[in-house]
Every structure is written in structure tokens, then in C-alpha cells.
Design an enzyme around this catalytic site. Structure first.
Site, mmCIF file in Angstrom:
data_model
loop_
_atom_site.group_PDB
_atom_site.id
_atom_site.type_symbol
_atom_site.label_atom_id
_atom_site.label_comp_id
_atom_site.label_asym_id
_atom_site.label_seq_id
_atom_site.Cartn_x
_atom_site.Cartn_y
_atom_site.Cartn_z
ATOM 1 C CB CYS A 55 -4.489 6.436 10.487
ATOM 2 S SG CYS A 55 -4.995 4.989 9.573
ATOM 3 N NE ARG A 59 -0.041 10.609 9.881
ATOM 4 C CZ ARG A 59 -0.426 9.569 9.142
ATOM 5 N NH1 ARG A 59 -1.667 9.163 9.190
ATOM 6 N NH2 ARG A 59 0.419 8.936 8.354
ATOM 7 N N PRO A 60 2.617 16.475 11.325
ATOM 8 C CG PRO A 60 4.575 17.120 12.432
ATOM 9 C CD PRO A 60 3.438 16.155 12.512
ATOM 10 C CB ILE A 61 3.440 18.151 5.924
ATOM 11 C CG1 ILE A 61 2.592 19.433 5.897
ATOM 12 C CG2 ILE A 61 2.546 16.924 5.954
ATOM 13 C CD1 ILE A 61 1.897 19.620 4.540
ATOM 14 C CG ASP A 62 7.987 20.064 10.206
ATOM 15 O OD1 ASP A 62 7.194 19.132 10.450
ATOM 16 O OD2 ASP A 62 9.157 20.062 10.614
ATOM 17 C CD GLN A 63 11.895 18.151 8.826
ATOM 18 O OE1 GLN A 63 12.962 18.075 8.212
ATOM 19 N NE2 GLN A 63 11.675 19.060 9.747
ATOM 20 C CG ASP A 74 2.775 1.453 9.494
ATOM 21 O OD1 ASP A 74 2.470 2.305 10.345
ATOM 22 O OD2 ASP A 74 3.080 1.751 8.324
ATOM 23 C CE LYS A 86 -2.307 2.788 3.423
ATOM 24 N NZ LYS A 86 -1.394 3.341 4.387
ATOM 25 C CG ASN A 87 2.222 2.869 3.561
ATOM 26 O OD1 ASN A 87 1.086 3.288 3.288
ATOM 27 N ND2 ASN A 87 2.588 2.569 4.798
ATOM 28 N NE ARG A 145 -7.017 5.141 4.630
ATOM 29 C CZ ARG A 145 -6.209 5.293 5.678
ATOM 30 N NH1 ARG A 145 -6.687 5.323 6.884
ATOM 31 N NH2 ARG A 145 -4.919 5.434 5.498
ATOM 32 N NE ARG A 172 -0.172 12.421 6.949
ATOM 33 C CZ ARG A 172 -0.435 13.604 7.473
ATOM 34 N NH1 ARG A 172 -1.665 14.005 7.662
ATOM 35 N NH2 ARG A 172 0.549 14.407 7.812
#
Ligand code: EPZ
Length: 419
Positions: free
Chosen positions: A117, A122-126, A306, A22-23, A398, A93
Site C-alpha cells: 500500500c 516506507r523506509p527499511i533502514d531499521q 490499520d 494477514k500480517n 490482498r 510489502r
């Protein structure tokens, strides 16, 4: 609304074939936007996150032909808009991978704030830091992310934390940038390597994926005209390995890359299970109560977050007291409250949970609080005495293809029922 009804206990026995990851799939699909051509993707898992990704690609102008349930041909020659359907992108996500891909392809993109989930912040700063270092401007507001770049130019980017998503997203943005990009402190997960392998098969020049320094030499164009098979799902394979141990079963898990499962194998052996490695399949069995073990989740090659809930079921049933330290997500112990409804004795506080092992669990109505929690509850229901009802199946659908058919094929008494 649907629920799974499971009657246990059943020791799971037989053979199971693992699907594509999936990922990896949810990153490779957006990556096709970088291709000015046609490509075929095989071993795609038939799960709802993949379906939504395909729907978004089609809304952007891609043409998708379904060759089989797990194989598509995708024509991304004509991408005619930079606006993604916000309702769809905010559903999961991995829609954030549209940003890296579309910055590379069109220099502009608008996406809804990624959903997925609820595992804590769940930051996305990077991700944003990486895009900006390549020359993009990024603004976030009103639930929308807008990114734009007149041109992208390679740079040296140091990741402050090891992030799967940020590593892949920066790689996507850098593939068609001018010059060389270096990602230092990169994530090493199998799906990071798989996305790099896919892009290289389409004409990119990425080196070092799977180590903590990835170098991307920008190329002018990705041509496609190739078929790529998605890597087997490390997490699905690990889920069935742990299901074999928790139910005192005996499974042959086929179509997996056993090297990706070393950390899980090590823990199964520690709790007294047996794992035989045949290179592309694993034989896992355990005919007695597992013993206690301590776990700390870590980025690859450490024990994956996971698989933490699925391992939690094994430890809930183990002989003795075990401790899990979750170092990636602050809210990944929600499933422990559901297991406690089944008679487990788990105390979770912050990022630590203490498992006082019990001999048996008993069936109960439980709620799947996220994708892997859902998988854990199916395992628990299969191991438990009596009837377990698992609700909130949309999380499970999902990420796992045909989950109840697969469990049924190895002996579980499990049915999906409309409520
Ligand atoms: C990916 O999420 C997976 N999702 C997750 O799988 C998985 O749990 C996670 O990697 C860790 O392995 C997909 O691949 C779609 P991260 P991602 O960026 O990329 C912090 C599942 O069940 N961080 O590696 O979002 C973050 O808060 C799902 O299949 C920042 O601080 O995870 C976390 O603590 C759930 N800033 C840590 O890094 C950032 O910009 C690792 O997150 C990005 C992340």
C-alpha cells in the site's frame, strides 16, 4: 477489472467468523524457510498476499500441499536458490521477510524492493541496521535488495523507532545466529508475538515477544514436524466491530482474541456503542448515531493505524466534530477524499484530519486507495443511502478473505461485478 456495488443503508446484523491474521501469515510463511523439515499451517487467510507468498516459496524450492482452503503443509527441506522472482517480491510489502529468513537459512538473498500500500515513505533502514549488526552486508540499488552473511552472530540491537516489520525481520535473522540477540524498543503487536510463537513451536528459543525487549537465543536447527494455527486477525475483527457501529447494527464477532481489541472497544464505548466481551467473541451493537471522539494512532497497544480509516467512517457519521491524528503513516488520509464524495465533511492536512460529522452519507462511485481504505469504503457504502461502487478491489483482496460474502452474510446488499 472488478467493482463492488453496494446498496444501502443496511444495519449489519448477525454472526461473523474472523480469519487468521494477514500480517502474521505473511511473516510466518517466509519464516518456514528457516525450517529444515515439514510443517503444517492452519487458519491461514485465503488472500492474495498469502497466495503470492506461497508462489515465492515454491520458486525457492519449497513444496506446498493445500489440505483445505485455509491449511497447507509445507516442506522446506530443499531450498535450492537464493534468488527470488523480483516481479513477485516487489508486488507486496511483506516480501521483505524473505531477507531475514533467507539470511538465516542460506546466508544470501536477492529480493525486489517491497511494494504494498502507498501510505507515504516506507523506509527499511531499521531492518538493514539490524541485519548489519548481526554481521550481514546489505546493498540496495536498481529496485533490488541484496543481502549476504558468511555467518550471523547475535548482538544487542536498539530500534530507533517501533517497527513491526523490522522487529520480525531481525527476529527471523537471529533465530539461527550464533549466540544471543536482544531487540530493544521492539514492536508488541499480536502478529509479532504470533511469529515468535510459531518459531518457538518449530524449535526456536525466543523470549519476551509482546514486550519491548525480545531476546533470541540462537539454535542450530529448526525441525518443524509440527502444526501451527495462525492467530485470529485483530484488524479484520476491528473492521467488523466498527462496521457494526457505523451501520447502527448488531454483530457477534466470533474467533477473535478480545484482549487484542481493547483499544477499539474503548473507542466504541466512547462513541456510545456497546461491546460485550465473551473471551473469544465480541457482541457489538449501536442503535443510535455515534458521538464524536478523538483518535491518535499508535503502535500496539495503542489504537492501530490499520483501523484508522474504518474508525474514520464512524466519525464521519458522528454527532459533533472529531479529530484523528495519524502518527504512523503520512498518507493514510487518502480515503477521506472518497468519503467526501459521499457527503462526508472531512478536512485532512498532513497527519491530522478534522471530521465534521454528518447525519447520512449518500452512495457514490469511490476508489479504494489502499487495503484498509477499501474496507472503510465498504462500510461507508453499507451505511450510506443509495448505491456505492467501490473500485480498485485488488487492494482489498490482498488482505480480506471473501469480503463481500462476509458482508452479505450479515445483511449487506453487495455484489462483485466485472467491469
Ligand atoms: C506493518 O507495516 C503492517 N504490514 C502494516 O499494515 C501496518 O500499518 C504497520 O505495520 C504498522 O502497524 C505488515 O505487517 C505486512 P512499521 P510495516 O515498520 O512493518 C517507520 C495493513 O494495512 N519505519 O511498523 O511496514 C515507518 O515509516 C498494513 O495491513 C522506519 O522509519 O510498518 C512507519 O512510520 C499497511 N524505518 C513506522 O516506522 C524502518 O526501517 C512503523 O512502520 C521501518 C519502519
Amino acid at each position: 477489472m472488478e467493482k463492488l456495488v453496494i446498496k444501502g443503508p443496511t444495519p449489519l446484523k448477525g454472526e461473523i467468523k474472523i480469519n487468521g491474521a494477514k500480517n502474521a501469515a505473511v511473516a510466518i510463511l517466509p519464516a518456514t524457510l528457516l525450517i529444515d523439515g515439514i510443517c503444517t499451517l492452519d487458519n491461514l487467510p485465503h488472500i492474495s498476499d498469502v497466495m503470492i507468498s506461497c508462489e515465492i516459496l515454491e520458486k525457492l524450492g519449497a513444496k506446498i500441499t493445500w489440505n483445505t482452503k485455509n491449511c497447507i503443509t509445507i516442506d522446506t527441506r530443499h531450498i535450492d536458490t537464493t534468488q527470488t522472482p523480483l516481479d513477485l517480491t516487489s508486488k507486496f510489502r511483506a516480501s521483505y521477510y524473505m531477507i531475514g529468513s533467507m539470511l538465516g537459512r542460506k546466508g544470501e538473498i536477492e529480493v525486489g524492493m517491497p511494494g504494498g500500500c502507498q501510505l507515504g515513505a516506507r523506509p527499511i533502514d531499521q531492518h538493514i541496521k539490524g541485519f548489519e549488526m548481526l554481521g550481514a552486508t546489505v546493498s540496495v540499488g536498481n529496485g533490488v535488495i541484496y543481502a549476504k552473511a558468511d555467518s550471523l552472530v547475535g548482538n544487542s540491537i536498539y530500534m530507533d523507532i517501533v517497527s513491526v516489520g523490522a522487529t520480525i525481520n531481525i527476529m527471523l535473522a537471529a533465530v539461527l545466529a550464533k549466540g544471543t540477540t536482544t531487540i530493544d524498543n521492539a514492536a508488541k503487536e499480536p502478529h509479532v508475538v504470533d511469529v515468535a510463537n510459531f518459531l518457538n513451536a518449530m524449535g526456536a528459543d525466543i523470549r519476551g515477544a509482546g514486550t519491548d525487549i525480545i531476546k533470541i537465543n540462537g539454535v542450530d536447527r529448526l525441525n518443524g514436524n509440527s502444526t501451527y494455527s495462525v492467530v485470529p486477525d485483530q484488524i479484520e475483527a476491528g473492521t467488523f466491530m466498527l462496521a457494526a457501529v457505523a451501520t447502527k447494527g448488531d454483530l457477534l464477532i466470533k474467533n477473535c482474541i478480545t484482549k487484542h481489541l481493547d483499544s477499539i472497544t474503548a473507542k466504541i464505548v466512547e462513541v456510545g456503542g456497546i461491546v460485550e466481551d465473551f473471551g473469544d467473541s465480541l457482541h457489538v451493537y449501536c442503535n443510535h448515531r455515534p458521538s464524536k471522539a478523538n483518535i491518535k494512532t499508535l503502535p500496539y497497544p495503542g489504537f492501530p493505524t490499520d483501523l484508522q480509516p474504518q474508525m474514520g467512517v464512524v466519525l464521519a457519521l458522528a454527532d459533533g466534530t472529531s479529530i484523528i491524528n495519524e502518527s504512523i503513516w503520512e498518507s493514510r488520509f487518502q480515503y477521506t477524499q472518497e468519503l467526501n464524495k459521499m457527503g462526508a465533511q472531512i478536512t485532512a492536512q498532513g497527519k491530522t484530519a478534522i471530521f465534521e460529522g454528518v447525519e447520512t452519507l449518500s452512495g457514490s462511485p469511490v476508489c479504494s486507495t489502499d487495503l484498509r481504505a477499501g474496507a472503510a469504503l465498504i462500510i461507508a457504502g453499507t451505511a450510506a443511502n443509495g448505491v456505492t461502487e467501490v473500485h480498485n478491489l485488488e487492494h482489498i483482496d490482498r488482505g480480506y478473505e471473501d469480503i463481500e460474502e462476509k458482508f452479505r452474510s450479515i445483511g449487506a446488499q453487495i455484489n462483485r461485478i466485472k467491469t
